[in-house]
Write a protein that holds these residues in place. Structure first.
Motif, PDB file in Angstrom:
ATOM      1  N   SER A 204     -12.257   5.155  13.728  1.00  0.00           N
ATOM      2  CA  SER A 204     -13.168   4.755  13.194  1.00  0.00           C
ATOM      3  C   SER A 204     -12.738   3.142  12.515  1.00  0.00           C
ATOM      4  O   SER A 204     -12.264   2.246  13.056  1.00  0.00           O
TER       5      SER A 204
ATOM      6  N   GLU B 246      -6.334   5.177   5.171  1.00  0.00           N
ATOM      7  CA  GLU B 246      -7.207   5.928   6.521  1.00  0.00           C
ATOM      8  C   GLU B 246      -7.056   5.995   7.806  1.00  0.00           C
ATOM      9  O   GLU B 246      -6.286   7.450   8.277  1.00  0.00           O
TER      10      GLU B 246
ATOM     11  N   VAL C 184      -8.367   2.236  14.102  1.00  0.00           N
ATOM     12  CA  VAL C 184      -8.901   2.528  12.695  1.00  0.00           C
ATOM     13  C   VAL C 184      -9.034   1.175  12.745  1.00  0.00           C
ATOM     14  O   VAL C 184      -8.185   0.323  12.619  1.00  0.00           O
TER      15      VAL C 184
ATOM     16  N   ALA D 105     -14.493  -3.334   3.916  1.00  0.00           N
ATOM     17  CA  ALA D 105     -14.020  -3.334   2.774  1.00  0.00           C
ATOM     18  C   ALA D 105     -13.870  -4.298   2.191  1.00  0.00           C
ATOM     19  O   ALA D 105     -14.619  -5.287   2.973  1.00  0.00           O
TER      20      ALA D 105
ATOM     21  N   VAL E  83     -10.984  -2.415  10.825  1.00  0.00           N
ATOM     22  CA  VAL E  83     -11.972  -3.336   9.910  1.00  0.00           C
ATOM     23  C   VAL E  83     -12.143  -4.902   9.959  1.00  0.00           C
ATOM     24  O   VAL E  83     -11.274  -5.319  10.347  1.00  0.00           O
TER      25      VAL E  83
ATOM     26  N   GLN F 287      -7.812  -0.729   2.617  1.00  0.00           N
ATOM     27  CA  GLN F 287      -8.308   1.117   2.909  1.00  0.00           C
ATOM     28  C   GLN F 287      -7.917   1.107   4.108  1.00  0.00           C
ATOM     29  O   GLN F 287      -8.666   2.534   4.140  1.00  0.00           O
ATOM     30  N   ALA F 288      -8.423   0.389   5.106  1.00  0.00           N
ATOM     31  CA  ALA F 288      -7.699   0.941   6.190  1.00  0.00           C
ATOM     32  C   ALA F 288      -6.196   1.952   6.248  1.00  0.00           C
ATOM     33  O   ALA F 288      -6.599   2.702   7.070  1.00  0.00           O
TER      34      ALA F 288
ATOM     35  N   LEU G 224     -14.414   0.250   9.451  1.00  0.00           N
ATOM     36  CA  LEU G 224     -14.424   0.628   8.193  1.00  0.00           C
ATOM     37  C   LEU G 224     -15.433  -1.713   7.411  1.00  0.00           C
ATOM     38  O   LEU G 224     -14.664  -2.408   8.351  1.00  0.00           O
TER      39      LEU G 224
ATOM     40  N   GLY H 222      -9.160  -4.820   2.554  1.00  0.00           N
ATOM     41  CA  GLY H 222      -9.962  -3.744   3.672  1.00  0.00           C
ATOM     42  C   GLY H 222      -8.043  -3.727   4.250  1.00  0.00           C
ATOM     43  O   GLY H 222      -8.400  -2.483   5.194  1.00  0.00           O
TER      44      GLY H 222
END
Length: 237
Positions: free
Chosen positions: A127, A142, A75, A131, A77, A138-139, A129, A135
């Motif tokens: 992924s 995920e 992930v 954000a 971000v 948010q990561a 992202l 962030g």
């Protein structure tokens, strides 16, 4: 959500080793961003040529954590992404020049994870992202979803580059270029909860605040962004 931070690594200009970050955590201040780039000498020269500074930052912190591991979901971000490359593309358009296909393809937000997948020959789920100020959290959502789906480990990377001068009046959340990588596994060492509440904005980006907490062995920290309050707590057992 519950998880374990097995390893972490961070980079910023003049800050690389764990000792560097421990010293910074005790007396944090903005560091001079002189444009230096982290070492990615573990890659062949031809492969290094395609990497932007942001990509080099990401590879520098993440590669050592991935070494010796089975294929890892990733992930990535970044709120602002490849701003220097994006600006270069816009300037080409403004001058009426033909766009560089390479410059354009490497400016998109998921280009870095694409390069990572290619250079590591890793086809795991990944992924990218974009954000806002939270962030990192948010990561984490995920990453927690991937762990909940059975992934034995997830690599999470947050990276931001000091923006070009043209953008600096409009970007106030990147005190200096930095990248932070976390190797996450299932566990109960840490707990992250979300509440609806307003509060003061953190002095430093959330990823750097987490680095401080890890260096100073804090047992809790709290991040606010708009109406979201993120509560981090470490199991004391």
């Amino acid at each position: 959500m519950n998880f374990r931070i097995e390893q972490w690594r961070a980079w910023a200009p003049a800050l690389d080793s764990a000792a560097d970050w421990y010293a910074w955590s005790q007396a944090p201040e903005a560091v001079a961003d002189d444009g230096r780039q982290p070492d990615v000498g573990f890659l062949p020269a031809m492969q290094r040529r395609r990497l932007s500074r942001l990509a080099r930052m990401m590879f520098h912190v993440a590669w050592p954590l991935a070494e010796g591991q089975d294929p890892l979901p990733l992930v990535f971000v970044s709120r602002h992404g490849e701003t220097p490359r994006t600006l270069a593309v816009l300037e080409e358009l403004g001058r009426g020049e033909p766009l560089s296909p390479t410059q354009f393809s490497l400016s998109v937000h998921n280009a870095i994870i694409g390069l990572w997948s290619i250079l590591r020959s890793d086809t795991s789920e990944m992924s990218a992202l974009a954000a806002e100020g939270d962030g990192l959290e948010q990561a984490m959502l995920e990453a927690a979803t991937l762990i909940g789906d059975g992934a034995p480990a997830v690599l999470l990377v947050v990276a931001e580059e000091n923006p070009p001068a043209l953008y600096q009046p409009y970007i106030d959340d990147v005190p200096f270029s930095y990248a932070v990588a976390l190797l996450l596994r299932p566990g109960t060492d840490w707990r992250l909860e979300l509440a609806r509440a307003e509060g003061p904005r953190s002095r430093w980006p959330h990823a750097l605040e987490l680095v401080r907490a890890l260096c100073l062995e804090q047992h809790s920290l709290q991040h606010h962004w708009k109406h979201r309050q993120w509560n981090w707590s470490r199991n004391r057992a």
